[in-house]
Every structure is written in structure tokens, then in C-alpha cells.
Design a protein around this motif. Structure first.
Motif, PDB file in Angstrom:
ATOM      1  N   UNK A  63     -12.864   4.927   5.294  1.00  0.00           N
ATOM      2  CA  UNK A  63     -12.900   5.004   3.697  1.00  0.00           C
ATOM      3  C   UNK A  63     -13.388   6.270   2.949  1.00  0.00           C
ATOM      4  N   UNK A  64     -14.112   7.153   3.601  1.00  0.00           N
ATOM      5  CA  UNK A  64     -14.760   8.460   2.848  1.00  0.00           C
ATOM      6  C   UNK A  64     -13.175   9.278   2.311  1.00  0.00           C
ATOM      7  N   UNK A  65     -12.309   9.124   3.081  1.00  0.00           N
ATOM      8  CA  UNK A  65     -10.983   9.933   2.891  1.00  0.00           C
ATOM      9  C   UNK A  65     -10.308   9.439   1.609  1.00  0.00           C
ATOM     10  N   UNK A  66     -10.607   8.334   1.101  1.00  0.00           N
ATOM     11  CA  UNK A  66     -10.174   7.761  -0.032  1.00  0.00           C
ATOM     12  C   UNK A  66     -10.780   7.668  -1.015  1.00  0.00           C
ATOM     13  N   UNK A  67     -12.116   8.319  -1.211  1.00  0.00           N
ATOM     14  CA  UNK A  67     -12.987   8.296  -2.418  1.00  0.00           C
ATOM     15  C   UNK A  67     -12.636   9.303  -3.306  1.00  0.00           C
ATOM     16  N   UNK A  89      -4.377   0.719   0.935  1.00  0.00           N
ATOM     17  CA  UNK A  89      -3.914  -0.624   1.138  1.00  0.00           C
ATOM     18  C   UNK A  89      -4.154  -1.163   2.551  1.00  0.00           C
ATOM     19  N   UNK A  90      -4.576  -2.218   2.591  1.00  0.00           N
ATOM     20  CA  UNK A  90      -5.159  -3.048   3.741  1.00  0.00           C
ATOM     21  C   UNK A  90      -4.172  -4.010   4.219  1.00  0.00           C
ATOM     22  N   UNK A  91      -3.982  -4.079   5.491  1.00  0.00           N
ATOM     23  CA  UNK A  91      -3.207  -5.091   6.270  1.00  0.00           C
ATOM     24  C   UNK A  91      -4.004  -6.142   6.531  1.00  0.00           C
ATOM     25  N   UNK A 150       0.978 -15.403  14.247  1.00  0.00           N
ATOM     26  CA  UNK A 150       0.583 -14.996  12.901  1.00  0.00           C
ATOM     27  C   UNK A 150      -0.494 -15.150  12.344  1.00  0.00           C
ATOM     28  N   UNK A 151      -1.449 -14.260  12.075  1.00  0.00           N
ATOM     29  CA  UNK A 151      -2.934 -14.762  11.756  1.00  0.00           C
ATOM     30  C   UNK A 151      -3.658 -13.990  10.503  1.00  0.00           C
ATOM     31  N   UNK A 152      -4.165 -14.586   9.860  1.00  0.00           N
ATOM     32  CA  UNK A 152      -5.022 -14.237   8.629  1.00  0.00           C
ATOM     33  C   UNK A 152      -6.326 -13.481   9.217  1.00  0.00           C
ATOM     34  N   UNK A 153      -6.274 -12.351   8.783  1.00  0.00           N
ATOM     35  CA  UNK A 153      -7.877 -11.415   9.166  1.00  0.00           C
ATOM     36  C   UNK A 153      -8.853 -11.249   8.162  1.00  0.00           C
ATOM     37  N   UNK A 154      -8.529 -11.178   6.954  1.00  0.00           N
ATOM     38  CA  UNK A 154      -9.359 -11.011   5.964  1.00  0.00           C
ATOM     39  C   UNK A 154      -8.887 -11.751   4.690  1.00  0.00           C
ATOM     40  N   UNK A 155     -10.141 -11.829   3.716  1.00  0.00           N
ATOM     41  CA  UNK A 155      -9.751 -12.377   2.490  1.00  0.00           C
ATOM     42  C   UNK A 155      -9.607 -11.451   1.407  1.00  0.00           C
ATOM     43  N   UNK A 156      -8.965 -11.583   0.254  1.00  0.00           N
ATOM     44  CA  UNK A 156      -8.655 -10.893  -0.824  1.00  0.00           C
ATOM     45  C   UNK A 156     -10.091 -10.141  -1.300  1.00  0.00           C
ATOM     46  N   UNK A 157     -11.237 -10.646  -1.419  1.00  0.00           N
ATOM     47  CA  UNK A 157     -12.371 -10.532  -1.560  1.00  0.00           C
ATOM     48  C   UNK A 157     -12.992  -9.440  -0.613  1.00  0.00           C
ATOM     49  N   UNK A 158     -12.699  -9.563   0.545  1.00  0.00           N
ATOM     50  CA  UNK A 158     -13.265  -8.658   1.884  1.00  0.00           C
ATOM     51  C   UNK A 158     -12.345  -7.552   1.624  1.00  0.00           C
ATOM     52  N   UNK A 184     -12.569  -1.327  -0.722  1.00  0.00           N
ATOM     53  CA  UNK A 184     -12.075  -0.407  -1.523  1.00  0.00           C
ATOM     54  C   UNK A 184     -10.581  -0.345  -1.595  1.00  0.00           C
ATOM     55  N   UNK A 185      -9.791  -1.577  -1.257  1.00  0.00           N
ATOM     56  CA  UNK A 185      -8.491  -1.610  -1.087  1.00  0.00           C
ATOM     57  C   UNK A 185      -7.986  -1.778  -2.689  1.00  0.00           C
TER      58      UNK A 185
END
Length: 275
Positions: free
Chosen positions: A67-71, A79-81, A106-114, A119-120
Motif C-alpha cells: 500500500x505505501x507504494x501507491x500513496x 486495482x484489486x483482484x 470461482x470464489x469471491x474474496x472481498x467486497x467492494x467496501x473492503x 485504497x483501491x
């Protein structure tokens, strides 16, 4: 389209004022091969950022670690998978011969809010085509629900239609991908990540029916880096809005140099010979 989605798409596609995005896909580590480009992801990420990349696709765990590299104002878009699949491991002749799988999962791993909390700027999800009706119907359901969730959160949803099932042949793969692109639009995609169809004419047709930004992916790793440049140049000629290239960048001996060359083609109008 919500203000949040518009603002985030602007960040991804208009950093240079040209509506194009040069992106790297580096989300392979939790789906396919544990190779040096996966293990050395921090240094590779730092290299492509120095090269001027516009966005980088990561798994959720790497998004936390890097994350620090995107700040900062000039940092690339994250962009998050948001899903996981085992397609690269189907059968025994694919990436991990020692850990084969027999059926597509095929599996969901996180929500839009997550994803927003990470920082997506956008998420990416798959739509599988060419398998049996149950697999395709399940994928459509996942994509439709993700699109609705992202719209409520103000987060762009990039869908990735892939034609790999038993119903795919050399004769119909372009038609399947073109249909898949339009299906993603109808399901609510804000942009599409999709394989190159092999020639400018057929890819231009795919782009024309999409009506949302199209990012061409790079395909299998080639030892000749000119192949990646030529594929990208042909995609741009066909009207795509950029790329989301994976192993051809992350496995390059010099990712920073390759990103600079791709950037000259994307944002400066250079030919492949001059880049």
C-alpha cells in the motif's frame, strides 16, 4: 454512473489526458505459479512505478503489504483482484503439474467496501465462458452482484471474460470473446480486461461492441519483448484504451525499461520500432 466511479475511472484512464491506461497485472501468486516474479513482487512493483505505470493489479494480501507504494498524488492506481479461481491448474499439463485440479472453482474474496478500505481505484473479476451452462450461469450471477455492489460503493468494476472451457475451439474463440465483452457491459462492467483476439480487425470489432474502456491483456510470457510491444500497438490501433499486462512485464529482465517502452507507445504515439 456515480461521481465516485467517474472520479476513479478518471484517475485510472486520464493521468496523461489521453484516455489511456498502462497497467500491470501482478495477481498471479494466489492462483497459479509461485515463481520468482511472485516472490520478488515488491522490487518489481517499485520498478514498474519508476517506469511510469498508470495502474497495478494486485491480490488483496499484496495490496495491504504494498500500500505505501501507491500513496501520493503521483502514485499509480491500485486495482484489486476481488475473486479467486483455479483455472490455471486444471488438468496436469498446466502451470502447477504437481497440484492439478479437476473442475473450475470461482470464489469471491472481498467486497467492494473492503477494496475501498485498501485504497483501491477499481476491482477486477472474472467471467468464464466456454464451460457448461451451470458454470456460466454462476459466473453471470457473481458478476451481476459485484457490479451492483460496486455501483453502490462508487467503485469501478473491471470484468475479465475468459474463453477456456471445453466448448471453445479455434474457430469460435473470437466470437466467444466478443460476446463475452458485450455480456460484461450488459452485466454492468465499467471497463473490460480481455485477451487479444489475434488481429486488428477482429479486436476492433470487439472494442466497438464494448462501449466501455477496453484493456488488452498480454497473454503468455514471450522471450521476445517486442511481442508485447507489438500486441499492445495492435490493440491500440484497434481502439482499446490500454493494457493490463502480466507475466510479459513481471517476468521481464528489466520491467522498468519495458514499461517505459510501453508508455511511449501508449502515451506518446511512438511506433514499436522507435519506442
Amino acid at each position: 454512473m456515480s461521481i465516485g466511479i467517474e472520479a476513479r475511472l478518471e484517475r485510472l484512464f486520464n493521468r496523461h489526458g489521453d484516455g489511456r491506461a498502462l497497467c500491470v497485472a501482478a495477481d498471479h501468486g494466489y492462483m497459479s505459479d509461485v515463481t520468482p516474479n511472485v516472490v520478488r513482487l515488491r522490487s518489481i512493483t517499485e520498478s514498474v512505478i519508476r517506469g511510469g505505470v498508470d495502474g497495478i493489479l494486485l491480490s488483496p494480501g499484496q495490496a495491504v503489504r504494498l500500500a505505501p507504494l501507491f500513496q501520493g498524488r503521483d502514485g499509480p492506481a491500485l486495482i484489486v483482484r476481488a475473486d479467486w479461481m483455479n483455472m490455471p491448474r486444471l488438468g496436469s499439463a498446466n502451470v502447477l503439474n504437481s497440484v492439478p485440479q479437476r473442475r473450475l472453482l470461482h470464489q469471491k474474496v472481498l467486497t467492494a467496501d473492503q477494496a475501498l478500505a485498501l485504497g483501491a481505484t477499481a476491482i477486477t473479476i472474472y467471467l468464464f465462458l466456454g464451460y457448461d451452462d451451470d458454470v456460466e450461469a454462476a459466473g453471470v450471477d457473481v458478476c451481476a452482484k459485484f457490479a451492483a455492489e460496486c455501483r453502490r460503493a462508487g467503485l469501478p468494476c473491471i470484468m475479465e471474460p475468459l474463453a477456456f472451457g471445453g466448448n471453445v475451439t479455434g474457430a469460435n474463440v473470437v466470437d466467444i470473446l466478443t460476446l463475452g465483452a458485450r455480456m460484461c457491459v450488459e452485466l454492468g462492467a465499467d471497463a473490460i480486461k480481455i485477451p487479444y483476439t489475434g488481429d486488428v480487425e477482429s479486436f476492433a470489432q470487439l472494442v466497438s461492441v464494448s462501449s466501455v474502456p477496453v484493456l488488452v491483456l498480454g497473454g503468455a510470457r514471450s522471450d521476445n519483448e517486442r511481442d508485447a510491444l507489438e500486441l499492445f500497438a495492435e490493440g491500440l490501433e484497434a481502439g482499446c484504451n490500454g493494457c493490463l499486462m502480466g507475466r510479459n512485464v513481471t517476468k521481464s529482465p528489466d520491467p522498468e525499461k519495458l514499461i517505459r517502452q510501453l508508455g511511449l507507445v501508449a502515451h506518446e504515439g511512438y511506433s514499436v520500432d522507435d519506442a
